[in-house]
Design a protein around this motif. Sequence first.
Motif, PDB file in Angstrom:
ATOM      1  N   ARG A   1       8.199   5.536   2.971  1.00 15.25           N
ATOM      2  CA  ARG A   1       8.919   5.973   1.769  1.00 15.25           C
ATOM      3  C   ARG A   1       9.704   7.258   2.051  1.00 15.25           C
ATOM      4  N   THR A   2       9.101   8.168   2.836  1.00 18.10           N
ATOM      5  CA  THR A   2       9.805   9.397   3.215  1.00 18.10           C
ATOM      6  C   THR A   2      11.028   9.070   4.059  1.00 18.10           C
ATOM      7  N   LEU A   3      10.880   8.136   4.990  1.00 17.40           N
ATOM      8  CA  LEU A   3      12.016   7.700   5.803  1.00 17.40           C
ATOM      9  C   LEU A   3      13.117   7.121   4.927  1.00 17.40           C
ATOM     10  N   ALA A   4      12.744   6.248   3.990  1.00 12.89           N
ATOM     11  CA  ALA A   4      13.734   5.631   3.104  1.00 12.89           C
ATOM     12  C   ALA A   4      14.415   6.675   2.229  1.00 12.89           C
ATOM     13  N   HIS A   5      13.660   7.664   1.781  1.00 13.43           N
ATOM     14  CA  HIS A   5      14.247   8.717   0.945  1.00 13.43           C
ATOM     15  C   HIS A   5      15.277   9.520   1.741  1.00 13.43           C
ATOM     16  N   THR A   6      14.952   9.841   2.985  1.00 13.94           N
ATOM     17  CA  THR A   6      15.873  10.613   3.825  1.00 13.94           C
ATOM     18  C   THR A   6      17.144   9.823   4.128  1.00 13.94           C
ATOM     19  N   VAL A   7      16.966   8.573   4.560  1.00 19.08           N
ATOM     20  CA  VAL A   7      18.130   7.736   4.872  1.00 19.08           C
ATOM     21  C   VAL A   7      18.913   7.428   3.603  1.00 19.08           C
ATOM     22  N   GLY A   8      18.198   7.183   2.498  1.00 15.59           N
ATOM     23  CA  GLY A   8      18.881   6.897   1.233  1.00 15.59           C
ATOM     24  C   GLY A   8      19.773   8.040   0.788  1.00 15.59           C
ATOM     25  N   GLY A   9      19.319   9.288   0.988  1.00 19.67           N
ATOM     26  CA  GLY A   9      20.153  10.429   0.634  1.00 19.67           C
ATOM     27  C   GLY A   9      21.440  10.461   1.430  1.00 19.67           C
ATOM     28  N   ALA A  10      21.335  10.161   2.745  1.00 21.72           N
ATOM     29  CA  ALA A  10      22.536  10.125   3.582  1.00 21.72           C
ATOM     30  C   ALA A  10      23.478   9.008   3.149  1.00 21.72           C
TER      31      ALA A  10
ATOM     32  N   ALA B   1       0.848  -1.198   0.000  1.00 19.75           N
ATOM     33  CA  ALA B   1       0.000   0.000   0.000  1.00 19.75           C
ATOM     34  C   ALA B   1       0.881   1.244   0.000  1.00 19.75           C
ATOM     35  N   PRO B   2       1.600   1.480  -1.101  1.00 16.91           N
ATOM     36  CA  PRO B   2       2.563   2.586  -1.122  1.00 16.91           C
ATOM     37  C   PRO B   2       1.937   3.967  -0.987  1.00 16.91           C
ATOM     38  N   ASP B   3       0.645   4.118  -1.348  1.00 13.47           N
ATOM     39  CA  ASP B   3      -0.007   5.420  -1.290  1.00 13.47           C
ATOM     40  C   ASP B   3      -0.776   5.642   0.009  1.00 13.47           C
ATOM     41  N   SER B   4      -0.726   4.664   0.921  1.00  7.77           N
ATOM     42  CA  SER B   4      -1.376   4.825   2.220  1.00  7.77           C
ATOM     43  C   SER B   4      -0.548   5.757   3.097  1.00  7.77           C
ATOM     44  N   PRO B   5      -1.138   6.308   4.165  1.00  6.59           N
ATOM     45  CA  PRO B   5      -0.354   7.165   5.058  1.00  6.59           C
ATOM     46  C   PRO B   5       0.897   6.474   5.595  1.00  6.59           C
ATOM     47  N   ALA B   6       0.779   5.190   5.950  1.00  2.00           N
ATOM     48  CA  ALA B   6       1.947   4.466   6.457  1.00  2.00           C
ATOM     49  C   ALA B   6       2.969   4.230   5.357  1.00  2.00           C
TER      50      ALA B   6
END
Length: 296
Positions: free
Chosen positions: A276-285, A266-271
């Motif tokens: 995905r936002t967490l992964a994007h932030t950690v992925g950038g680091a 359920a990629p478009d759900s709030p969870a």
Amino acid sequence: LTSHRAPAGAPPSPPGGGHRPLNLGAQPGGAQPTGPLPPNVGLVIAVASGKGGVGKSTTAVNLAVGLGLEGLRVGLLDADVHGPSLPRMMGMDSQPEVRDGRLQPLHGHGITAMSIGMLVEETKAMIWRGPMVMGAIGQLLSDVDWGELDVLVVDMPPGTGDAQLTLAQKTALAGAVIVSTPQDIALLDARRGVAMFEKMRVPVLGIVENMSYFCCPNCNHRTELFGHGGARAEAEKTGVPFLGEIPLLADIRASGDNGAPIVISAPDSPAGKAYRTLAHTVGGALRRLLDKKQAK
């Protein structure tokens, strides 16, 4: 493994056979992250928590799969030997093969994964002493054919004990993600987790506030069951990044039980969006760390 003989040069016991006082300020000897990386693995990061029950494994699974969706080559190692949950959460029920003396990890949801739970029956209790746990973690790092990976995510057992020290001694950790819930009692343990990695000279990539709030599925009323904002305040207090809030939702629990991480199911759900936002932030680091490593 069970001998308690005093090491050479140890001071004698106090008169009367009592125990020597504990040295609570002692640093873990040789715990600096200087060990070798697994072959062909760029970075190793740990997902840890100071206590159990805060959703660390769920966060580790969705973070790892989310990093794969960010375009990184990802492996996930379940180092929680006493309570391996990765096989159920990833929907993996087959045993890994052995080729040329090396375990072949399983593949699913775009990443590579390995857990002691893939090698034993799901209902079997892992009644192991510390040295056996440390040996198993060492073997899962070195005796698994991980292949070419940008990052290996390690789901650590809760606490600040043998497993954490072993991982820091066996391999060069690039960083740690601390998972906590908002209430004060969980934040106390999260603070200990941050302090442990700092003592081991492992950078803390940030703190995640899990179960941050609950939204009623019927009326969308938001309830902060465990308080709110505690992890953000703790991150500011300790000087580490705050990585985001994950809501407490029934869909997250159901996705783990069904073997389909919510970032996939359920990629478009709030969870799903929160992970995905967490992964994007950690992925950038992680990309910055990989670029710095390649530039050397």
